[in-house]
Scaffold this motif. Structure first.
Motif, mmCIF file in Angstrom:
data_model
loop_
_atom_site.group_PDB
_atom_site.id
_atom_site.type_symbol
_atom_site.label_atom_id
_atom_site.label_comp_id
_atom_site.label_asym_id
_atom_site.label_seq_id
_atom_site.Cartn_x
_atom_site.Cartn_y
_atom_site.Cartn_z
ATOM 1 N N ASP A 1 -0.037 13.521 -1.514
ATOM 2 C CA ASP A 1 -0.417 12.238 -0.931
ATOM 3 C C ASP A 1 0.443 11.167 -1.583
ATOM 4 O O ASP A 1 0.957 11.355 -2.694
ATOM 5 N N TYR A 2 0.571 10.040 -0.916
ATOM 6 C CA TYR A 2 1.283 8.922 -1.517
ATOM 7 C C TYR A 2 0.590 7.613 -1.162
ATOM 8 O O TYR A 2 -0.170 7.526 -0.205
ATOM 9 N N ARG A 3 0.865 6.641 -1.984
ATOM 10 C CA ARG A 3 0.491 5.257 -1.702
ATOM 11 C C ARG A 3 1.579 4.404 -2.315
ATOM 12 O O ARG A 3 2.359 4.876 -3.154
ATOM 13 N N TYR A 4 1.674 3.166 -1.882
ATOM 14 C CA TYR A 4 2.698 2.309 -2.442
ATOM 15 C C TYR A 4 2.207 0.894 -2.595
ATOM 16 O O TYR A 4 1.232 0.477 -1.962
ATOM 17 N N GLU A 5 2.893 0.168 -3.472
ATOM 18 C CA GLU A 5 2.632 -1.246 -3.712
ATOM 19 C C GLU A 5 3.928 -2.007 -3.457
ATOM 20 O O GLU A 5 5.006 -1.543 -3.834
ATOM 21 N N ILE A 6 3.808 -3.159 -2.833
ATOM 22 C CA ILE A 6 4.952 -4.024 -2.592
ATOM 23 C C ILE A 6 4.751 -5.303 -3.395
ATOM 24 O O ILE A 6 3.698 -5.937 -3.305
ATOM 25 N N ILE A 7 5.760 -5.652 -4.185
ATOM 26 C CA ILE A 7 5.717 -6.892 -4.947
ATOM 27 C C ILE A 7 6.885 -7.738 -4.471
ATOM 28 O O ILE A 7 8.048 -7.346 -4.597
ATOM 29 N N THR A 8 6.567 -8.880 -3.899
ATOM 30 C CA THR A 8 7.640 -9.783 -3.464
ATOM 31 C C THR A 8 8.077 -10.612 -4.651
ATOM 32 O O THR A 8 7.267 -11.074 -5.446
ATOM 33 N N GLU A 9 9.357 -10.753 -4.774
ATOM 34 C CA GLU A 9 9.914 -11.430 -5.957
ATOM 35 C C GLU A 9 10.362 -12.827 -5.625
ATOM 36 O O GLU A 9 10.711 -13.179 -4.581
#
Length: 81
Positions: A73-81
């Motif tokens: 399984d996977y999950r992800y996080e997006i951090i805008t810079e």
């Protein structure tokens, strides 16, 4: 933006590496620890902003390259810079 993908074995899949780490933790005297699962983290930078199209692209990367959808399984996080 920065994307961090977390990949882990599906709960229905045996995780011998997790079992070995759990046993090592218990041998060090930490007996309240259980259910250890070992996975991987992939971090990369990507141009663009957090849009449904970008999320579709990340999903395609995760499903086709960064994880094995049969056993992980996977999950992800997006951090805008």
């Amino acid at each position: 933006m920065k994307v961090t993908v977390f990949v882990s074995p599906k709960t229905t899949v045996l995780d011998p590496q997790g079992a070995a780490v759990e046993q090592a933790i218990k041998s060090l005297g930490h007996h309240s620890i259980e259910g250890v699962r070992v996975g991987k983290t992939v971090t990369f930078h990507m141009e663009g902003s957090d849009t449904p199209e970008i999320r579709d692209e990340i999903d395609r990367l995760c499903d086709g390259l960064l994880s094995n959808p049969v056993i992980e399984d996977y999950r992800y996080e997006i951090i805008t810079e």
